[in-house]
Design a protein around this motif. Sequence first.
Motif, PDB file in Angstrom:
ATOM      1  N   THR A 191       0.861  -1.313   0.084  1.00 46.98           N
ATOM      2  CA  THR A 191      -0.248   0.157  -0.142  1.00 46.98           C
ATOM      3  C   THR A 191       0.914   1.116  -0.089  1.00 46.98           C
ATOM      4  OG1 THR A 191      -0.101  -0.107   2.466  1.00 46.98           O
ATOM      5  CG2 THR A 191      -1.860  -1.115   1.304  1.00 46.98           C
ATOM      6  N   THR A 221      -2.780  -1.097  -6.061  1.00 52.62           N
ATOM      7  CA  THR A 221      -2.799  -1.409  -4.628  1.00 52.62           C
ATOM      8  C   THR A 221      -2.227  -0.531  -3.503  1.00 52.62           C
ATOM      9  OG1 THR A 221      -0.391  -2.487  -4.834  1.00 52.62           O
ATOM     10  CG2 THR A 221      -2.429  -3.960  -5.448  1.00 52.62           C
ATOM     11  N   GLN A 253      -5.628   0.261   1.041  1.00 47.76           N
ATOM     12  CA  GLN A 253      -6.288  -1.122   1.364  1.00 47.76           C
ATOM     13  C   GLN A 253      -7.581  -0.372   2.304  1.00 47.76           C
ATOM     14  OE1 GLN A 253      -5.368  -4.835   3.878  1.00 47.76           O
ATOM     15  NE2 GLN A 253      -4.366  -4.636   2.026  1.00 47.76           N
ATOM     16  N   ASP A 283      -0.908  -3.259   4.175  1.00 49.57           N
ATOM     17  CA  ASP A 283      -1.018  -4.383   3.667  1.00 49.57           C
ATOM     18  C   ASP A 283      -1.348  -5.225   4.432  1.00 49.57           C
ATOM     19  OD1 ASP A 283      -1.098  -6.420   1.703  1.00 49.57           O
ATOM     20  OD2 ASP A 283       1.010  -6.348   1.279  1.00 49.57           O
TER      21      ASP A 283
END
Length: 263
Positions: free
Chosen positions: A2, A135, A138, A197
């Motif tokens: 992240t 990514t 999150q 993450d």
Amino acid sequence: MTNTQLSLIQIDNYGPWTVTPEPRREMDLQTLQSRLFADLAQFVGSRDGYVFFTRFDNMVAVTNGLDGDAHELMQESIGNRYPVTISLGTGVDSTPIDALETATAGLQRAGSAQDGDRREVLAGTTLDERNRTATDVQIAHFDVNDATGKYTDRLNEFDSFIEIEQGYASLMRHLREEHGALSFFVGGDNIISVCPDMDEAAYRSAIDHVEREVGVELKVGVGVADNVQDAGMVAKHALEECRHRGTVVEMEVPSPDIGLAED
């Protein structure tokens, strides 16, 4: 991995303003705060971000995709329409609490929140568009299991609120201390966490911790995307999968090597 961009929104000199030249009516202040939050939420939300009200005079926004010009426009928009101004600090990090620490430090270096001479500071840097990935953000959307049956339809509203808030406080502390995640109550029985993450086992551990500590049962949907709006929608759908399947954790995470599409 992240790479969360957080913006700290701080009303300039708000404490002294509320009592100058004499104390202002509390409901007038509450109205101003709620309208300010609504306008900021609309501004940031229209640009794929989220804003969380925290203490209202300080708000935290997830702003992946908003550059320095967008932050300046936010300040200008508020300054043109409100009797108060806002200062903004930004930070980027793989761990949300570290991004917020960076954003906070930038404002603190510029002066106190109650410094009458500090106005519309814009401190920190934003995530370069070339470094964004699929990514970066999150998001975990937590929900209390059967809150209506356990609390709303059985207890008075204040006692229901206490039960929900105890679950929030337990989760908030655990995720911050164990993972550097930031959790925000967003109404009803819902909590949104901005996370680094984290894997399924970490979310299960957090849910187990809350149940052991305060007896509140949770479930969670988790989504990952390049911006918080998309990650949040994925998390909402994952939460619906929890309800459908009777599970406590559902995650939808894209492959980390997927980059952003270029125009």
